[in-house]
Design an enzyme around this catalytic site. Structure first.
Site, PDB file in Angstrom:
ATOM      1  N   ASP A   1      17.611 -49.202  23.951  1.00 14.30           N
ATOM      2  CA  ASP A   1      17.944 -49.459  22.542  1.00 14.30           C
ATOM      3  C   ASP A   1      17.738 -50.927  22.175  1.00 14.30           C
ATOM      4  O   ASP A   1      17.503 -51.252  21.015  1.00 14.30           O
ATOM      5  CB  ASP A   1      19.415 -49.114  22.265  1.00 14.30           C
ATOM      6  CG  ASP A   1      19.691 -47.623  22.343  1.00 14.30           C
ATOM      7  OD1 ASP A   1      18.779 -46.871  22.713  1.00 14.30           O
ATOM      8  OD2 ASP A   1      20.824 -47.217  22.023  1.00 14.30           O
TER       9      ASP A   1
ATOM     10  N   ASP B   1      16.392 -51.179  15.996  1.00 14.06           N
ATOM     11  CA  ASP B   1      16.707 -50.910  17.402  1.00 14.06           C
ATOM     12  C   ASP B   1      15.371 -50.785  18.128  1.00 14.06           C
ATOM     13  O   ASP B   1      14.401 -50.252  17.560  1.00 14.06           O
ATOM     14  CB  ASP B   1      17.421 -49.566  17.554  1.00 14.06           C
ATOM     15  CG  ASP B   1      18.912 -49.624  17.247  1.00 14.06           C
ATOM     16  OD1 ASP B   1      19.378 -50.647  16.715  1.00 14.06           O
ATOM     17  OD2 ASP B   1      19.590 -48.629  17.530  1.00 14.06           O
TER      18      ASP B   1
ATOM     19  N   HIS C   1      16.517 -42.528  16.648  1.00 11.45           N
ATOM     20  CA  HIS C   1      15.537 -43.077  17.588  1.00 11.45           C
ATOM     21  C   HIS C   1      14.355 -42.137  17.817  1.00 11.45           C
ATOM     22  O   HIS C   1      14.476 -40.920  17.697  1.00 11.45           O
ATOM     23  CB  HIS C   1      16.210 -43.344  18.937  1.00 11.45           C
ATOM     24  CG  HIS C   1      17.198 -44.473  18.888  1.00 11.45           C
ATOM     25  ND1 HIS C   1      18.261 -44.574  19.732  1.00 11.45           N
ATOM     26  CD2 HIS C   1      17.248 -45.579  18.084  1.00 11.45           C
ATOM     27  CE1 HIS C   1      18.948 -45.673  19.460  1.00 11.45           C
ATOM     28  NE2 HIS C   1      18.350 -46.296  18.457  1.00 11.45           N
TER      29      HIS C   1
ATOM     30  N   ASP D   1      12.981 -41.622  20.758  1.00 16.45           N
ATOM     31  CA  ASP D   1      12.882 -41.014  22.088  1.00 16.45           C
ATOM     32  C   ASP D   1      13.572 -39.663  22.234  1.00 16.45           C
ATOM     33  O   ASP D   1      13.638 -39.116  23.342  1.00 16.45           O
ATOM     34  CB  ASP D   1      13.292 -42.005  23.193  1.00 16.45           C
ATOM     35  CG  ASP D   1      14.678 -42.577  23.022  1.00 16.45           C
ATOM     36  OD1 ASP D   1      15.380 -42.185  22.083  1.00 16.45           O
ATOM     37  OD2 ASP D   1      15.047 -43.441  23.852  1.00 16.45           O
TER      38      ASP D   1
ATOM     39  N   CYS E   1      16.731 -43.338  27.483  1.00  9.07           N
ATOM     40  CA  CYS E   1      17.653 -44.363  26.966  1.00  9.07           C
ATOM     41  C   CYS E   1      18.179 -45.274  28.069  1.00  9.07           C
ATOM     42  O   CYS E   1      18.361 -46.475  27.860  1.00  9.07           O
ATOM     43  CB  CYS E   1      18.865 -43.711  26.313  1.00  9.07           C
ATOM     44  SG  CYS E   1      18.475 -42.474  25.080  1.00  9.07           S
TER      45      CYS E   1
HETATM   46  N1  ABU Z   1      17.983 -42.636  21.825  1.00  7.85           N
HETATM   47  C1  ABU Z   1      18.826 -41.495  21.716  1.00  7.85           C
HETATM   48  C2  ABU Z   1      18.390 -40.555  20.630  1.00  7.85           C
HETATM   49  C3  ABU Z   1      19.431 -39.569  20.399  1.00  7.85           C
HETATM   50  C4  ABU Z   1      19.141 -38.513  19.405  1.00  7.85           C
HETATM   51  O1  ABU Z   1      18.219 -38.593  18.608  1.00  7.85           O
HETATM   52  O2  ABU Z   1      19.868 -37.568  19.407  1.00  7.85           O
END
Ligand code: ABU
Length: 377
Positions: A108, A198, A248, A250, A355
């Site tokens: 992150d 982030d 995010h 990912d 992560c």
């Molecule tokens: N980097 C974590 C992403 C979590 C989510 O999108 O649920």
């Protein structure tokens, strides 16, 4: 890998050196303008905060340690952050915040592009100081690798001008259609007062970088990144999720190897240009498998789509949460050696296998995987 060399251009070249986070002392963070946790059934109703239960922390750290053993057995060097006391009030001249969060997800905070590691601005006050956990490592890399570029994006002020007033109240009163309409416009809590992002809002494909305009990343952040990496093509990704706030990349759009990307089946890109770019360059976009769980883990602010939060070790090898049998099967059929990793208990500490890592070294150079561009995208 003994000598430190910082180098990583994408998400799939052979991984040789990585930072892996720690669950130690992680918090359900104190409420702030950008985020308020509300988990009344698990000891954290609205406006409360505190350390995550120690028994959860022990289990999470056990799973992280087992993951590290697997990486090390494969010859991958692993470094760890230095946690600080997250259960303390932190402040700047503009604000005071009653707690921090933790240092489980280095992804992150740290973005590696080539020989550079960039500390992201972050957009939560509770995460403003998180970079400190990685400073001992970055200082060491700086001494050991004469070519390492150590950068930090401008520290944001995060005063009240960075957040839209009454956003939460307005959002809570919207119906599903209105929320989708708002999501399509990426009308989230952050204003454009200053660049905010982030590192996990970004995914790397060599010369092309995709950055999600989301609840934690604004357009000023995108513009800052474009100017900071003038030799790259930084694309704005807008993804819509009907049920959740986008955060995010990912757990949304995960490159597996050149020519193949795993897409979250409920978070499609809004702009056709993004799909056009992939198709024009003969990339295959496959929809991820159904997650094993139908809701997030207890006390987790991440979604069940951590199912696709995998870490690629090289173009033939991928680590996947061991609960995610359907996702593993899909990747196996695509020709990957799939390494199952027990990781469910880490979810509450900030995410999954992607992560918990941040790249330091992947073999390889900066390649152009999208030589045919789409004008205006
Ligand atoms: N980097 C974590 C992403 C979590 C989510 O999108 O649920």
């Amino acid at each position: 890998m003994e000598n430190t060399i910082v180098n990583s251009w994408n998400e799939w070249d052979p991984l040789k050196h990585v930072i892996v986070g720690r669950a130690d002392g992680s918090m359900v963070q104190a409420p702030e303008l950008a985020v308020q946790r509300d988990w009344p059934n698990h000891g954290f109703p609205l406006n409360t905060y505190g350390e995550l239960p120690k028994e959860m922390e022990i289990k999470a750290n056990e799973q992280i340690d087992n993951f590290i053993k697997i990486l090390e057995l494969r010859g991958i060097r692993v470094d760890r952050p230095t946690p600080i006391n997250f259960n303390q009030t932190v402040e700047t001249p503009d604000w005071k915040q009653d707690s921090m969060v933790g240092c489980m997800p280095p992804r992150d905070v740290l973005l590696t592009i080539g020989n550079e590691i960039l500390e992201a601005t972050m957009s939560y006050r509770s995460r403003w100081h998180e970079y400190l956990c990685y400073r001992p490592l970055l200082e060491k890399y700086f001494k050991e690798d004469p070519n390492f570029r150590w950068e930090a994006a401008p520290k944001p002020r995060l005063d009240d001008h960075s957040y839209k007033k009454d956003f939460m109240e307005t959002w809570n009163a919207l119906n599903k259609e209105e929320r989708i309409e708002r999501a399509i416009k990426a009308d989230w809590i952050l204003t454009e007062a200053e660049p905010l992002f982030d590192a996990a809002s970004i995914t790397r494909f060599g010369k092309d970088i995709f950055m999600e305009h989301s609840t934690v990343t604004n357009l000023a952040g995108l513009n800052w990144l474009k100017r900071h990496f003038p030799n790259h093509r930084v694309h704005k990704a807008l993804m819509v999720d009907e049920t959740e706030w986008p955060v995010h990349m990912d757990a949304t759009w995960v490159p597996l190897r050149p020519g193949l990307v795993l897409a979250n089946r409920v978070r499609p890109p809004i702009e056709k240009s993004m799909i056009d770019l992939y198709e024009k360059n003969d990339w295959e976009i496959i929809q991820c498998a159904k997650p094993a769980h139908d809701k997030p883990a207890i006390l987790s602010h991440c979604s069940e789509w951590l199912s696709m939060n995998c870490i690629v070790l090289d173009t033939k090898t991928i680590c996947v949460n061991a609960d995610e049998t359907a996702q593993m099967e899909q990747l196996y059929k695509l020709g990957f050696e799939v390494i199952p990793i027990d990781f469910y208990d880490v979810s509450a500490f900030g995410g999954g296998l992607h992560c918990v890592t941040a790249d330091v070294y992947r073999e390889g150079t900066c390649e152009d995987y999208f030589p045919k561009q789409i004008e205006g995208f």
